[in-house]
Design a protein around this motif. Structure first.
Motif, PDB file in Angstrom:
ATOM      1  N   CYS A 153       8.681  42.804  22.717  1.00 27.91           N
ATOM      2  CA  CYS A 153       7.476  43.731  22.868  1.00 27.91           C
ATOM      3  C   CYS A 153       6.800  41.582  22.622  1.00 27.91           C
ATOM      4  O   CYS A 153       7.631  40.866  22.166  1.00 27.91           O
ATOM      5  CB  CYS A 153       6.921  44.220  22.397  1.00 27.91           C
ATOM      6  N   THR A 154       5.493  42.223  23.221  1.00 29.68           N
ATOM      7  CA  THR A 154       4.670  40.697  22.321  1.00 29.68           C
ATOM      8  C   THR A 154       3.464  41.507  21.427  1.00 29.68           C
ATOM      9  O   THR A 154       2.921  42.480  21.946  1.00 29.68           O
ATOM     10  CB  THR A 154       3.397  40.689  23.564  1.00 29.68           C
ATOM     11  N   ALA A 155       3.418  41.033  20.326  1.00 21.75           N
ATOM     12  CA  ALA A 155       2.692  41.718  19.238  1.00 21.75           C
ATOM     13  C   ALA A 155       0.839  41.601  19.674  1.00 21.75           C
ATOM     14  O   ALA A 155       0.752  40.002  19.420  1.00 21.75           O
ATOM     15  CB  ALA A 155       3.067  41.958  18.450  1.00 21.75           C
ATOM     16  N   ARG A 156       0.616  42.541  19.452  1.00 24.50           N
ATOM     17  CA  ARG A 156      -0.882  41.890  19.403  1.00 24.50           C
ATOM     18  C   ARG A 156      -1.485  42.591  18.267  1.00 24.50           C
ATOM     19  O   ARG A 156      -1.467  44.166  17.783  1.00 24.50           O
ATOM     20  CB  ARG A 156      -1.809  42.477  21.000  1.00 24.50           C
ATOM     21  N   ILE A 157      -2.625  41.752  17.456  1.00 23.47           N
ATOM     22  CA  ILE A 157      -2.475  42.492  16.032  1.00 23.47           C
ATOM     23  C   ILE A 157      -4.066  42.658  16.216  1.00 23.47           C
ATOM     24  O   ILE A 157      -4.491  41.824  17.495  1.00 23.47           O
ATOM     25  CB  ILE A 157      -2.647  40.940  14.857  1.00 23.47           C
ATOM     26  N   VAL A 158      -4.431  43.788  16.090  1.00 22.55           N
ATOM     27  CA  VAL A 158      -5.692  44.557  16.358  1.00 22.55           C
ATOM     28  C   VAL A 158      -6.338  44.751  14.503  1.00 22.55           C
ATOM     29  O   VAL A 158      -5.715  44.911  13.486  1.00 22.55           O
ATOM     30  CB  VAL A 158      -5.500  46.093  16.169  1.00 22.55           C
ATOM     31  N   ASP A 159      -7.088  44.167  14.556  1.00 23.54           N
ATOM     32  CA  ASP A 159      -8.196  44.033  13.101  1.00 23.54           C
ATOM     33  C   ASP A 159      -9.703  44.603  13.043  1.00 23.54           C
ATOM     34  O   ASP A 159     -10.396  44.766  12.102  1.00 23.54           O
ATOM     35  CB  ASP A 159      -8.464  41.955  12.599  1.00 23.54           C
ATOM     36  N   ASP A 160     -10.461  44.789  14.112  1.00 27.40           N
ATOM     37  CA  ASP A 160     -11.425  45.228  14.169  1.00 27.40           C
ATOM     38  C   ASP A 160     -11.352  46.895  14.101  1.00 27.40           C
ATOM     39  O   ASP A 160     -10.203  47.587  14.146  1.00 27.40           O
ATOM     40  CB  ASP A 160     -11.731  45.433  16.393  1.00 27.40           C
ATOM     41  N   PRO A 161     -12.254  47.538  13.310  1.00 27.39           N
ATOM     42  CA  PRO A 161     -12.479  48.282  12.697  1.00 27.39           C
ATOM     43  C   PRO A 161     -12.305  49.843  13.239  1.00 27.39           C
ATOM     44  O   PRO A 161     -11.271  50.533  13.603  1.00 27.39           O
ATOM     45  CB  PRO A 161     -13.416  48.353  11.486  1.00 27.39           C
ATOM     46  N   ALA A 162     -13.207  49.376  14.592  1.00 26.36           N
ATOM     47  CA  ALA A 162     -12.689  50.518  15.646  1.00 26.36           C
ATOM     48  C   ALA A 162     -11.992  51.159  16.570  1.00 26.36           C
ATOM     49  O   ALA A 162     -11.458  52.159  16.684  1.00 26.36           O
ATOM     50  CB  ALA A 162     -14.521  49.976  16.379  1.00 26.36           C
ATOM     51  N   ASP A 163     -10.822  49.724  16.854  1.00 23.76           N
ATOM     52  CA  ASP A 163      -9.826  49.927  17.420  1.00 23.76           C
ATOM     53  C   ASP A 163      -9.210  50.390  16.259  1.00 23.76           C
ATOM     54  O   ASP A 163      -8.144  50.331  16.929  1.00 23.76           O
ATOM     55  CB  ASP A 163      -9.596  47.904  18.144  1.00 23.76           C
ATOM     56  N   LYS A 164      -8.726  49.754  15.574  1.00 25.63           N
ATOM     57  CA  LYS A 164      -7.953  50.506  14.337  1.00 25.63           C
ATOM     58  C   LYS A 164      -8.173  51.678  14.209  1.00 25.63           C
ATOM     59  O   LYS A 164      -6.960  52.408  14.326  1.00 25.63           O
ATOM     60  CB  LYS A 164      -8.108  50.059  13.041  1.00 25.63           C
ATOM     61  N   ALA A 165      -9.914  52.306  14.369  1.00 28.97           N
ATOM     62  CA  ALA A 165      -9.755  53.724  13.991  1.00 28.97           C
ATOM     63  C   ALA A 165      -8.911  54.185  15.743  1.00 28.97           C
ATOM     64  O   ALA A 165      -8.298  55.789  14.857  1.00 28.97           O
ATOM     65  CB  ALA A 165     -11.242  53.956  13.421  1.00 28.97           C
ATOM     66  N   GLU A 166      -8.951  53.558  16.834  1.00 33.13           N
ATOM     67  CA  GLU A 166      -8.486  54.552  17.533  1.00 33.13           C
ATOM     68  C   GLU A 166      -7.029  54.545  17.897  1.00 33.13           C
ATOM     69  O   GLU A 166      -6.362  55.149  18.083  1.00 33.13           O
ATOM     70  CB  GLU A 166      -8.695  53.528  19.032  1.00 33.13           C
ATOM     71  N   LEU A 167      -6.364  53.442  17.508  1.00 36.91           N
ATOM     72  CA  LEU A 167      -5.267  53.045  16.976  1.00 36.91           C
ATOM     73  C   LEU A 167      -4.313  54.279  16.176  1.00 36.91           C
ATOM     74  O   LEU A 167      -3.712  55.330  16.100  1.00 36.91           O
ATOM     75  CB  LEU A 167      -4.129  52.117  17.154  1.00 36.91           C
TER      76      LEU A 167
END
Length: 210
Positions: free
Chosen positions: A112-126
């Motif tokens: 895989c290619t890892a994408r780090i998610v830091d945006d609060p709304a995007d983290k909530a969606e994950l």
């Protein structure tokens, strides 16, 4: 991982189905110069339609710096494994004590290619996607940025989107053995009834009939 032709999945649906039910693995991340690789146990949710797995880890986790340098990772999942004694594997025309012991197991490796998610709304969606996978019966509040009860906790984690670039899958269940040996192994697994034996027997029988 060596994959003999008789251990390869019959089609993509075989490993898709297995991975949907086996959602705990080990994420291997290349270490920083002079350091060994990181191997992180990880609950994840795999989405075959999107071609990705998602998860999250605590912000203090030491692997983030290595991920930022090199996002090429491997997510490895191994389960349904059992030890097979030598006598079970002996060909019909040789003494049972000449049989070679082995291991049965199922394994899927996602590069895989890892994408780090830091945006609060995007983290909530994950997080909500993971919750829908692991807890489909509900019972917990949805995560939302800036909202109770989980909004204030989002700063303590970072999300992970693992975009799958290659897949290697293996189902090692006597695919190269003759039917009398497979029958003997299936009977012995049922009689032993140890951890993993029922799942291994199901794989053996299913793959023989495919």
């Amino acid at each position: 991982m060596l994959i003999h032709p008789w251990d390869a999945p019959h089609d993509d649906a075989e490993w898709h189905h297995w991975l949907a039910e086996h959602d705990f693995g080990r994420l291997a991340v290349n270490g920083l110069p002079g350091e060994p690789p990181y191997v992180q146990p990880l609950h994840f949710a795999y989405d075959a339609r999107r071609g990705e797995a998602v998860g999250h880890l605590a912000r203090p986790n030491p692997l983030w710096a290595a991920l930022e340098v090199n996002p090429d990772v491997l997510l490895s999942v191994v389960d349904d494994y059992v030890y097979i004694p030598g006598p079970w594997q002996a060909p019909p025309d040789v003494p049972s004590e000449h049989g070679v012991p082995t291991s049965f197991y199922a394994a899927v490796q996602l590069r895989c290619t890892a994408r780090i998610v830091d945006d609060p709304a995007d983290k909530a969606e994950l997080l909500n996607r993971q919750l829908g996978h692991f807890q489909p019966e509900g019972g917990s509040a949805r995560a939302a940025a800036g909202e109770a009860p989980y909004g204030r906790m989002l700063s303590g984690i970072r999300g992970l989107r693992l975009e799958v670039t290659d897949v290697r899958a293996k189902f090692k269940y006597a695919g190269n053995k003759v039917d009398p040996v497979r029958d003997r192994i299936a009977t012995a697994l049922a009689e032993r009834g140890g951890p993993g034996d029922a799942a291994a027997r199901e794989h053996l029988q299913r793959r023989r009939g495919a």
